[in-house]
Design a protein around this motif. Sequence first.
Motif, PDB file in Angstrom:
ATOM      1  N   MET A 160      41.348  21.853  64.065  1.00  0.00           N
ATOM      2  CA  MET A 160      41.797  23.315  63.899  1.00  0.00           C
ATOM      3  C   MET A 160      43.241  23.488  64.498  1.00  0.00           C
ATOM      4  SD  MET A 160      40.224  26.449  63.185  1.00  0.00           S
ATOM      5  CE  MET A 160      38.338  26.257  63.674  1.00  0.00           C
ATOM      6  N   VAL A 161      44.270  23.959  63.481  1.00  0.00           N
ATOM      7  CA  VAL A 161      45.419  24.059  63.981  1.00  0.00           C
ATOM      8  C   VAL A 161      46.131  25.209  64.435  1.00  0.00           C
ATOM      9  CG1 VAL A 161      46.321  21.976  62.764  1.00  0.00           C
ATOM     10  CG2 VAL A 161      46.189  24.317  61.425  1.00  0.00           C
ATOM     11  N   ALA A 162      45.073  26.471  64.294  1.00  0.00           N
ATOM     12  CA  ALA A 162      45.512  27.669  64.759  1.00  0.00           C
ATOM     13  C   ALA A 162      44.272  28.574  64.649  1.00  0.00           C
ATOM     14  CB  ALA A 162      46.421  28.374  64.015  1.00  0.00           C
ATOM     15  N   LEU A 163      43.967  29.441  65.717  1.00  0.00           N
ATOM     16  CA  LEU A 163      42.931  30.176  65.692  1.00  0.00           C
ATOM     17  C   LEU A 163      43.201  31.375  66.400  1.00  0.00           C
ATOM     18  CD1 LEU A 163      39.674  30.057  65.334  1.00  0.00           C
ATOM     19  CD2 LEU A 163      39.712  28.994  67.557  1.00  0.00           C
ATOM     20  N   GLY A 164      42.959  32.588  65.655  1.00  0.00           N
ATOM     21  CA  GLY A 164      42.785  33.715  66.505  1.00  0.00           C
ATOM     22  C   GLY A 164      42.670  35.036  65.467  1.00  0.00           C
ATOM     23  N   ASP A 165      42.980  36.186  65.850  1.00  0.00           N
ATOM     24  CA  ASP A 165      43.248  37.360  65.062  1.00  0.00           C
ATOM     25  C   ASP A 165      44.235  37.082  64.268  1.00  0.00           C
ATOM     26  OD1 ASP A 165      41.091  38.420  66.460  1.00  0.00           O
ATOM     27  OD2 ASP A 165      42.136  39.691  67.751  1.00  0.00           O
ATOM     28  N   LYS A 166      44.457  38.001  63.164  1.00  0.00           N
ATOM     29  CA  LYS A 166      45.592  37.876  62.396  1.00  0.00           C
ATOM     30  C   LYS A 166      46.810  38.078  62.953  1.00  0.00           C
ATOM     31  CE  LYS A 166      45.159  40.627  59.010  1.00  0.00           C
ATOM     32  NZ  LYS A 166      44.934  41.274  57.696  1.00  0.00           N
ATOM     33  N   GLU A 167      46.804  39.200  63.871  1.00  0.00           N
ATOM     34  CA  GLU A 167      47.894  39.350  64.641  1.00  0.00           C
ATOM     35  C   GLU A 167      48.231  38.396  65.781  1.00  0.00           C
ATOM     36  OE1 GLU A 167      45.482  41.601  64.198  1.00  0.00           O
ATOM     37  OE2 GLU A 167      46.580  42.791  62.698  1.00  0.00           O
ATOM     38  N   GLN A 168      47.367  38.130  66.417  1.00  0.00           N
ATOM     39  CA  GLN A 168      47.529  36.984  67.497  1.00  0.00           C
ATOM     40  C   GLN A 168      48.100  35.715  66.857  1.00  0.00           C
ATOM     41  OE1 GLN A 168      43.591  36.015  68.772  1.00  0.00           O
ATOM     42  NE2 GLN A 168      43.634  37.267  70.720  1.00  0.00           N
ATOM     43  N   LEU A 169      47.787  35.280  65.610  1.00  0.00           N
ATOM     44  CA  LEU A 169      48.338  34.107  64.887  1.00  0.00           C
ATOM     45  C   LEU A 169      49.799  34.384  64.609  1.00  0.00           C
ATOM     46  CD1 LEU A 169      45.484  33.294  62.432  1.00  0.00           C
ATOM     47  CD2 LEU A 169      46.325  31.912  64.607  1.00  0.00           C
ATOM     48  N   ILE A 170      50.047  35.660  64.243  1.00  0.00           N
ATOM     49  CA  ILE A 170      51.510  35.648  63.927  1.00  0.00           C
ATOM     50  C   ILE A 170      52.231  35.764  65.217  1.00  0.00           C
ATOM     51  CG2 ILE A 170      52.937  37.543  62.959  1.00  0.00           C
ATOM     52  CD1 ILE A 170      50.613  38.277  60.917  1.00  0.00           C
ATOM     53  N   ASP A 171      51.477  36.350  66.314  1.00  0.00           N
ATOM     54  CA  ASP A 171      52.123  36.181  67.522  1.00  0.00           C
ATOM     55  C   ASP A 171      52.693  34.924  67.838  1.00  0.00           C
ATOM     56  OD1 ASP A 171      52.545  38.908  67.794  1.00  0.00           O
ATOM     57  OD2 ASP A 171      50.724  39.237  69.136  1.00  0.00           O
ATOM     58  N   GLN A 172      51.667  33.888  67.627  1.00  0.00           N
ATOM     59  CA  GLN A 172      51.938  32.557  68.019  1.00  0.00           C
ATOM     60  C   GLN A 172      53.357  32.097  67.652  1.00  0.00           C
ATOM     61  OE1 GLN A 172      49.417  29.563  66.945  1.00  0.00           O
ATOM     62  NE2 GLN A 172      47.547  30.425  68.149  1.00  0.00           N
ATOM     63  N   VAL A 173      53.732  32.544  66.386  1.00  0.00           N
ATOM     64  CA  VAL A 173      55.132  32.253  65.919  1.00  0.00           C
ATOM     65  C   VAL A 173      56.046  33.144  66.668  1.00  0.00           C
ATOM     66  CG1 VAL A 173      56.029  31.328  63.795  1.00  0.00           C
ATOM     67  CG2 VAL A 173      53.910  32.517  63.691  1.00  0.00           C
ATOM     68  N   GLY A 174      55.430  34.034  67.194  1.00  0.00           N
ATOM     69  CA  GLY A 174      56.366  34.828  68.281  1.00  0.00           C
ATOM     70  C   GLY A 174      57.421  35.861  67.495  1.00  0.00           C
ATOM     71  N   ASP A 175      58.389  36.244  68.296  1.00  0.00           N
ATOM     72  CA  ASP A 175      59.451  37.131  67.589  1.00  0.00           C
ATOM     73  C   ASP A 175      60.406  36.313  66.840  1.00  0.00           C
ATOM     74  OD1 ASP A 175      58.715  39.568  68.143  1.00  0.00           O
ATOM     75  OD2 ASP A 175      59.623  39.793  70.202  1.00  0.00           O
ATOM     76  N   GLN A 176      59.919  35.556  65.801  1.00  0.00           N
ATOM     77  CA  GLN A 176      60.806  34.646  65.037  1.00  0.00           C
ATOM     78  C   GLN A 176      60.979  35.262  63.926  1.00  0.00           C
ATOM     79  OE1 GLN A 176      58.737  31.126  65.246  1.00  0.00           O
ATOM     80  NE2 GLN A 176      58.684  31.037  67.444  1.00  0.00           N
ATOM     81  N   ASP A 177      62.312  34.764  63.328  1.00  0.00           N
ATOM     82  CA  ASP A 177      62.532  35.162  61.830  1.00  0.00           C
ATOM     83  C   ASP A 177      62.878  33.675  61.238  1.00  0.00           C
ATOM     84  OD1 ASP A 177      62.387  37.791  61.870  1.00  0.00           O
ATOM     85  OD2 ASP A 177      64.614  38.114  62.464  1.00  0.00           O
ATOM     86  N   ILE A 178      62.723  33.444  60.129  1.00  0.00           N
ATOM     87  CA  ILE A 178      63.262  32.432  59.448  1.00  0.00           C
ATOM     88  C   ILE A 178      64.488  32.721  58.447  1.00  0.00           C
ATOM     89  CG2 ILE A 178      62.396  30.618  57.780  1.00  0.00           C
ATOM     90  CD1 ILE A 178      60.687  30.286  59.834  1.00  0.00           C
ATOM     91  N   ILE A 179      65.164  31.947  58.683  1.00  0.00           N
ATOM     92  CA  ILE A 179      66.471  32.069  57.612  1.00  0.00           C
ATOM     93  C   ILE A 179      66.545  31.068  56.786  1.00  0.00           C
ATOM     94  CG2 ILE A 179      68.941  32.241  57.379  1.00  0.00           C
ATOM     95  CD1 ILE A 179      69.049  33.239  60.425  1.00  0.00           C
ATOM     96  N   ARG A 180      66.452  31.311  55.395  1.00  0.00           N
ATOM     97  CA  ARG A 180      66.228  30.149  54.476  1.00  0.00           C
ATOM     98  C   ARG A 180      67.455  30.031  53.573  1.00  0.00           C
ATOM     99  NH1 ARG A 180      60.916  31.283  52.365  1.00  0.00           N
ATOM    100  NH2 ARG A 180      60.008  30.437  54.287  1.00  0.00           N
ATOM    101  N   LEU A 181      68.223  28.987  53.338  1.00  0.00           N
ATOM    102  CA  LEU A 181      69.351  29.260  52.766  1.00  0.00           C
ATOM    103  C   LEU A 181      69.614  27.917  51.799  1.00  0.00           C
ATOM    104  CD1 LEU A 181      72.619  28.871  55.024  1.00  0.00           C
ATOM    105  CD2 LEU A 181      70.300  28.526  55.787  1.00  0.00           C
TER     106      LEU A 181
END
Lengths: 445, 310
Positions: free
Chosen positions: B210-231
Motif C-alpha cells: 500500500m503506497v498511499a492511503l487516504g481521502d482524495k484530498e489527503q492524498l493530494i496533500d501528501q504531495v503538499g503544496d507542490q508544483d511540478i515543472i516539466r520541461l
Amino acid sequence: MVIFSVAGKDLLRFLGDRRALVVSLALPLVLTFIMGLSFGGGLFGKSGISAIKIALVAEGIPELLRDRFTEGLEESGFFSVSWVDSNAADFLVRNGEVSAAVVLPDDFLRQALSFEEIPILIWKDPGSSLKAGIVEEVLSRGLREYQAGEAAYLGLWPEDAAAAGDSSAVDLVEKYFEGAFSTLWQSWREVENDSSWAEFQERTARIMDRQVALVEALGQPGIELEVQDKVSDQDVSQSEDINLFNYFLPTFAVFFLMFGVAGATGDFHRERKMGTLQRQLMSPLRALEFVLGKWLSASLQGSLQLMVLFLGGAILFQVNLGPDPWSLPLAIVLTCTAATGFFLLLTLLCRDEKMADNLKTIVVLISAMLGGNMVPVDSLPPWISAVGQFFFNYWANLSFSHILVSNRNIFEEPQPLLILFGATIGLLGASLIVFILRQRRGGLL
Amino acid sequence: MIQVENLAKKFGSLRAVDGISFQVERGVLFGLLGPNGAGKTTTINVLSTLLPPDEGKVTIGGYEVRLDPAAVRRLIGIVPQEIALYQDLAARDNLLFWGRLYGLAGKDLGRRVDELLELADLHQQAKQKVETFSGGMKRRLNLVAGLVHSPEILYLDEPTVGIDAQARSRILEMIRELSNRGMTVIYTTHYLEEAEQLCDRIGVIDKGRMVALGDKEQLIDQVGDQDIIRLHLPQDAHKEFMEDFAESTDCLGVRIFRGKIEVCTVDGARMLPGIQAWLSSRNLDLQQLEVERPNLETLYLNLTGRDLRE
Ligand SMILES: Nc1ncnc2c1ncn2[C@@H]1O[C@H](COP(=O)(O)OP(=O)(O)O)[C@@H](O)[C@H]1O
Ligand SMILES: [Mg+2]
C-alpha cells in the motif's frame, strides 16, 4: 437443499445444449442400430450369448453329411443342433424347447446328388425372432460343399464306382495311369492304335461332365426354404430366443455414458476458468455441497442419457427392459453414480481442462477395452478380464447383461450393484478430499 | 466494517500481497487503485474467504475471515473481475441460481431477481442466454448477480474492464447509487479517473504494498503544496541542469522522466524566472514547459514511477 440448486442449474444447462444432447442421446441409438443390423451378432454369439437351440430332422442322411451340417450350424455361433425324428421335432418346437426345427426331405441325398433344388421346412414359433435366412445360408453352404465334394470325388476316383459294376472303364483308366511317366507317355503316343481309345474318351467325357456339375453346384441355389409356423404353448419370452440388441445396446450405452460423464465432470475446470466456481465458493456454499452438487448433476445427466437410450432401444429394437420395473433403473443409477465419482476424481486430480480431457479420453478408451465395451469380456485373455474388474464399467456391463440378456432380477445376484455402490462412496469421498486439499492450496483459482 | 492488518499472501516465492493494512468504515466507497498485477484481486480473494491469508488479520463486519468464513460470506456480495456467469443460461436463471446459493427461494427470490433485472436494465432480455449479450450487458448482469442477497458489503473487482465509455459510465452510476443507499463498497481499478470520480477513500497499491492511503484530498496533500515543472531540453543539457538546480532552495527534487526534466517545487511561479535565466545564459530555447498542480496521477508517478494509463 442447495445441492439440488447446484445440480438443477447444471441439468438446465445440459438440456439447453443441443449438441450435447445429440452426442449423448441420439448417437448411441444410431450406432446400436447400425451395429445390430450389420453384425447380426456373429462376433458376439459365441461369448456373450447362449446359442439358439434347433432340431434337425433328416432321415436317411449319411453320418458324414450330418456332421457337416452340425458343424456348419454350430460354427456360426448361433445354433446348437440336435438330430431328432419329425415327431420329436414337432414336440420340441411346441414346447419351446428348441427355437426351430429344420426338416430335410426323406430323399434329401438323392436330390442333393442330382443337384435338384431341395425343399427344406423350418418349423418355428411365430413369436421367435429366429431369422430363417440365417438357417438357409448355413444349410445351403453345407449342402453345396457336400455336392461339390461328391462330384469331385466321383470324377477323380472313378475306381470307386467299380463296386457299381463298371470294371472295364476302371481297368482302362488304371491302365493309362499306371507305371512311370515314360510308360504313360508311351501309352498316349500309341493311343490311336489302341482299340479301347473310344472307351477312354467316353470315360474322360464323363469326368468332364462331373467337373461341370461341380462348378454348377457351387453356383446354384441349392435349397428352397419354407417356413412353417408352429405356435408354441409356452410364453415366447421364456424361450431361448435372444435379441442381439439386448447385448449391443448396454454395451454402447455404457461406452457413451463414459464420454458423457467425462464431459460433464469436466465442467469443474470450465467453471474454474469462467470464475463461477470461485464465485460459488465466495457464497455460503460449502465445498461438500459443491462437490455433491456436481456429482449429482453429472449422475443425473448420465442416468437421463441411459434411460433415454434404454427406452429408445425398447421402442426401436424391442430391447428387453428386465423382469421387473426396478432392476434396470437401479443398475442405471448406480452405474452413473460410480461413473461420475470416477471421472470427477480424475478431473480434480488434473491441473487444468486440457490435461483432464486428455487423461479422461485415454482412460475411457482403456476402460472400454478392458471392461468389455469394445470386445466382450469373455473373449479377452483371462488376465485382461481380471484387470477389467478394476473398472466400474465391467460391473455395469455385468449388471446390464444380467437384466437384459438373462432377464434376471438384479437382486438375485447383487454383487455387481454392491460393487458399484461401494465404488460410488469411495470415489466420492476421494473427490471431496482432493477438492478440499486443492482449495487449501489455492488450486481452485 | 472492514479491517485489514498487515495482510500478506504468497504464491510460491512471489509475495502478491505484501503486508497491507487499511480500514473501510460503514457506508464508505473505498477504491483500491493499482496497475495490473499489483495484488488487487488477490486482496479481494482473501477478503472474500476464497484464499486464506498467509499473514495478518482480516476482519469483516466483526468476523475474522480465517475463523468464521461462513459468516463473512453471508455479509459480502462479490462482483468478480471476470464475467463469472453461466453464459449458456438465461439472465434470469443466472440470478435465480446465485440467489438460491444464499438461501433465497420462491416468491421472494423471484421478486428480488426481477428488481435486479430492472436495475441492470435487462428485464427485456431476462430470458435470453448471457452468451448473446454485449460486453456492457454482461458487466451489468455480473454486477447485479453480486447483489441478489442484498449484502451489506460489496466487492467490485475492476467491473468496467473491457467495455466502452458509455457502458462504463452506466456501471459507475449504478455503483454510486448503491453507495448512496449506504452500502459499503470496495472498488478495485487500474483507472485513475474512476477512483478519483467515484471513491471516498483511496488506497494505492503497487507490487503488493500500500503506497498511499487516504481521502482524495489527503492524498493530494501528501504531495503538499507542490508544483511540478516539466520541461523539454536537449539531451546533453540534462546533466548540467540537474546539477545546477538540485542544490537550489526552491527545488524539492529533480529527475528525468520519459525524456523530460521534472522539477518538483514548492512554488512553480517563483522558480520559473531562474530556469529561464539559466536557459538564455546557455543560448538554449525553451522547447516546451508546463507547470502542473499535483493530482493523484502525479502522486502515483512519484510513488511508483509508473503511469497508470499504461
Ligand atoms: N493463483 C495464482 N498463482 C500464482 N500467482 C498468482 C496467482 N494469482 C495471482 N498471482 C500473481 O500475483 C500477483 C498479483 O495478482 P493480482 O492480485 O491478480 O493482481 P491485480 O488484480 O492487481 O491485477 C501477480 O503477479 C500475479 O501474477
Ligand atoms: Mg485483478
